[in-house]
Design an enzyme around this catalytic site. Structure first.
Site, mmCIF file in Angstrom:
data_model
loop_
_atom_site.group_PDB
_atom_site.id
_atom_site.type_symbol
_atom_site.label_atom_id
_atom_site.label_comp_id
_atom_site.label_asym_id
_atom_site.label_seq_id
_atom_site.Cartn_x
_atom_site.Cartn_y
_atom_site.Cartn_z
ATOM 1 N N THR A 106 62.306 84.004 88.665
ATOM 2 C CA THR A 106 62.190 84.119 87.210
ATOM 3 C C THR A 106 60.831 83.685 86.638
ATOM 4 O O THR A 106 60.183 84.455 85.923
ATOM 5 C CB THR A 106 63.313 83.299 86.546
ATOM 6 O OG1 THR A 106 64.555 83.891 86.930
ATOM 7 C CG2 THR A 106 63.200 83.304 85.036
ATOM 8 N N HIS A 120 74.339 85.941 89.664
ATOM 9 C CA HIS A 120 74.382 84.827 90.618
ATOM 10 C C HIS A 120 75.823 84.443 90.920
ATOM 11 O O HIS A 120 76.202 84.224 92.062
ATOM 12 C CB HIS A 120 73.684 83.590 90.032
ATOM 13 C CG HIS A 120 72.199 83.631 90.128
ATOM 14 N ND1 HIS A 120 71.538 83.663 91.331
ATOM 15 C CD2 HIS A 120 71.234 83.623 89.185
ATOM 16 C CE1 HIS A 120 70.225 83.675 91.114
ATOM 17 N NE2 HIS A 120 70.019 83.666 89.817
ATOM 18 N N ASP A 158 62.845 90.684 84.971
ATOM 19 C CA ASP A 158 61.937 89.991 85.884
ATOM 20 C C ASP A 158 62.180 90.316 87.354
ATOM 21 O O ASP A 158 61.285 90.171 88.178
ATOM 22 C CB ASP A 158 62.012 88.469 85.644
ATOM 23 C CG ASP A 158 63.438 87.936 85.641
ATOM 24 O OD1 ASP A 158 64.394 88.739 85.620
ATOM 25 O OD2 ASP A 158 63.595 86.710 85.661
ATOM 26 N N HIS A 159 63.391 90.742 87.692
ATOM 27 C CA HIS A 159 63.758 91.034 89.083
ATOM 28 C C HIS A 159 65.154 91.610 89.077
ATOM 29 O O HIS A 159 65.797 91.681 88.023
ATOM 30 C CB HIS A 159 63.723 89.751 89.938
ATOM 31 C CG HIS A 159 64.501 88.628 89.305
ATOM 32 N ND1 HIS A 159 65.879 88.630 89.258
ATOM 33 C CD2 HIS A 159 64.107 87.511 88.651
ATOM 34 C CE1 HIS A 159 66.282 87.542 88.624
ATOM 35 N NE2 HIS A 159 65.226 86.846 88.213
ATOM 36 N N HIS A 205 68.160 86.401 94.202
ATOM 37 C CA HIS A 205 66.913 87.182 94.199
ATOM 38 C C HIS A 205 65.822 86.233 94.643
ATOM 39 O O HIS A 205 66.085 85.044 94.836
ATOM 40 C CB HIS A 205 66.645 87.720 92.790
ATOM 41 C CG HIS A 205 66.680 86.633 91.759
ATOM 42 N ND1 HIS A 205 65.565 85.928 91.384
ATOM 43 C CD2 HIS A 205 67.721 86.085 91.068
ATOM 44 C CE1 HIS A 205 65.921 85.007 90.496
ATOM 45 N NE2 HIS A 205 67.224 85.073 90.286
HETATM 46 P P1 AMP Z 1 66.419 81.809 88.279
HETATM 47 O O1 AMP Z 1 66.817 80.487 88.815
HETATM 48 O O2 AMP Z 1 65.163 82.315 88.929
HETATM 49 O O3 AMP Z 1 67.536 82.770 88.316
HETATM 50 O O4 AMP Z 1 66.049 81.559 86.749
HETATM 51 C C1 AMP Z 1 66.917 81.754 85.663
HETATM 52 C C2 AMP Z 1 67.006 80.511 84.861
HETATM 53 O O5 AMP Z 1 65.746 80.188 84.277
HETATM 54 C C3 AMP Z 1 67.886 80.559 83.627
HETATM 55 O O6 AMP Z 1 69.222 80.493 83.942
HETATM 56 C C4 AMP Z 1 67.406 79.335 82.855
HETATM 57 O O7 AMP Z 1 68.092 78.184 83.277
HETATM 58 C C5 AMP Z 1 65.958 79.221 83.285
HETATM 59 N N1 AMP Z 1 65.069 79.468 82.146
HETATM 60 C C6 AMP Z 1 64.906 80.602 81.463
HETATM 61 N N2 AMP Z 1 64.018 80.471 80.470
HETATM 62 C C7 AMP Z 1 63.568 79.210 80.517
HETATM 63 C C8 AMP Z 1 62.640 78.448 79.771
HETATM 64 N N3 AMP Z 1 61.962 78.992 78.750
HETATM 65 N N4 AMP Z 1 62.431 77.154 80.120
HETATM 66 C C9 AMP Z 1 63.090 76.618 81.158
HETATM 67 N N5 AMP Z 1 63.991 77.276 81.902
HETATM 68 C C10 AMP Z 1 64.245 78.551 81.599
HETATM 69 ZN ZN ZN Z 2 65.182 85.772 86.549
HETATM 70 ZN ZN ZN Z 3 68.292 84.099 88.864
#
Ligand code: AMP
Ligand code: ZN
Ligand code: ZN
Length: 425
Positions: free
Chosen positions: A88, A214, A257-258, A363
């Site tokens: 992300t 997820h 993003d993915h 991902h």
């Molecule tokens: P991922 O772990 O790669 O799936 O990232 C997704 C997570 O990123 C979301 O569920 C949020 O908890 C986190 N996220 C999204 N935007 C923000 C932000 N602006 N600041 C901090 N965490 C974020």
């Molecule tokens: Zn993401």
């Molecule tokens: Zn994610």
């Protein structure tokens, strides 16, 4: 009969007063019309929306009349290719800066910086995610603000930090509990500002597709329901823009993003089957494992892991495939392992104590895998109608938006040429 002089004077005085009053009323109404007309005038404007983890093929999964409307009247890419790793924060920063992670510095969602001697992680209220020193690229909201335009973010990973001393004029700390409707209303409230305070660049962000992907995996019917709900949110935005007579004058860019792929507890690599975890710091676990070996143990750890498991590719930092553009940053650890699609990397202890993990989806894998690809849909005066284009990489979006907003782009890795085909001109 002659009118008495006083009466005459009074009459002409009243006439003059009436004249002045009606003249000023006329002036005032002209001015108001001018003002309203001026307010209705829209500078070139872009709303950039991210649906976290919205895989390129999700559109086929549900009834999505609003997204279909944008596709039919705008441009769609067959897929949007993320940067490596397909996580992300690296990808949102690449979209917004046009740079590869090795250049914007957000090389993963979890990082260790040897210079700062500090860790980075994400999530609401994450302290490092709000700390500008981690971000080395120039996000588009800074490019816009520096060149006299107004930017506004109703969430975007990285927008919680003051970067290079600059923030968007309007912004909010990330809070996943704020409803989709509220996010859209905030965006609309900025568009309702008078012309001199109205932003020309606005972002917003929705995390549900990622959360549910997820939790249940990308093939679960729950994901279809989320896609449909997001389509409803897009519909609400389109209706509100239509009412304001803005719909055909604003440029909307929908991205993700993915993508997402399914996991299984049967497809797991246990790192401690091959190395002593006491001899390394595992900065990031899965599906891209970032390993920082203890002083002097780099070779030992590398040889113990290289070829140890058929579904785990092991690289020294300098030997990572060139197409990853993932070598030149101090936050990239000396050893990087990449799991095959659908595989996870863990330790026995973690696996045994977390019975819910490594099922559902994730991902982060090789960005060449179709399952990691996201969406790109663009609609508005800047874009062609009813056009499908080949997949392209998300680093080009920065230059594309700079072009639409007539901004000079900062140094970046993308190119307008790569996406010129989507533009109307
Ligand atoms: P991922 O772990 O790669 O799936 O990232 C997704 C997570 O990123 C979301 O569920 C949020 O908890 C986190 N996220 C999204 N935007 C923000 C932000 N602006 N600041 C901090 N965490 C974020
Ligand atoms: Zn993401
Ligand atoms: Zn994610």
């Amino acid at each position: 009969m002659r009118q008495p002089e006083t009466k005459l004077k009074r009459r002409s005085a009243r006439g003059i007063l009436l004249f002045i009053l009606s003249f000023s009323a006329l002036l005032w109404s002209c001015k108001r019309e001018d003002l309203e007309e001026g307010n209705r005038h829209l500078e070139s404007t872009v709303i950039l929306i991210s649906f976290d983890g919205f895989r390129w093929d999700y559109l086929e999964r549900a009834d999505t009349p609003n997204l279909d409307y944008l596709v039919q009247n705008g441009v769609q890419a067959q897929a949007l290719i993320p940067v490596f790793p397909s996580k992300t924060f690296p990808n949102h920063m690449s979209i917004i800066t046009g740079q590869y992670p090795e250049n914007h510095g957000i090389v993963s969602n979890r990082m260790y910086d040897p210079l700062f001697d500090a860790f980075f992680w994400i999530g609401a209220e994450s302290e490092p995610a709000r700390d500008g020193r981690w971000y080395e690229g120039e996000p588009l909201w800074i490019t816009a603000e520096k060149q006299g335009q107004i930017a506004a973010t109703m969430f975007w990973p990285g927008s919680d930090a003051e970067i290079r001393g600059i923030r968007p004029t309007h912004w909010s700390y990330y809070d996943g509990t704020i409803s989709r409707e509220e996010r859209i209303n905030r965006v609309l409230s900025w568009l309702d500002l008078p012309r001199d305070r109205r932003p020309t660049f606005i972002t917003t962000y929705f995390e549900e597709t990622d959360n549910w992907g997820h939790e249940y995996g990308p093939d679960d019917p729950q994901v279809d329901s989320v896609v449909q709900a997001l389509d409803g949110t897009v519909g609400a935005l389109l209706d509100s823009l239509r009412i304001r007579e803005y719909l055909d004058r604003i440029n909307l860019i929908l991205t993700s993003d993915h993508g997402m792929t399914g996991l299984s507890r049967q497809r797991v690599v246990f790192l401690d089957d091959y190395i002593d975890l006491e001899t390394v710091t595992v900065v990031d676990w899965s599906p891209v494992t970032a390993i920082l070996p203890a002083e002097g143990l780099e070779d030992t750890v590398y040889h113990a892991l290289d070829g140890a498991h058929p579904n785990l590719s092991v690289y020294r930092k300098e030997e990572l495939p060139e197409r990853f553009h993932y070598r030149n940053h101090r936050r990239i650890t000396p050893i990087i392992c990449v799991a095959d699609e659908g595989w996870s990397v863990t330790s026995h202890e973690y696996f045994d104590t977390h019975v819910d993990v490594y099922s559902g989806g994730t991902h982060g894998y090789d960005n060449r895998l179709p399952s990691m690809h996201g969406i790109f849909i663009a609609y508005g005066p800047a874009f062609k109608d009813d056009l499908m284009v080949r997949p392209f990489m998300n680093i080009h979006i920065y230059e594309l938006i700079c072009h639409i907003l007539k901004l000079n782009p900062a140094q970046n890795d993308g190119s307008l040429d790569s996406v010129m085909v989507v533009l109307e001109e």
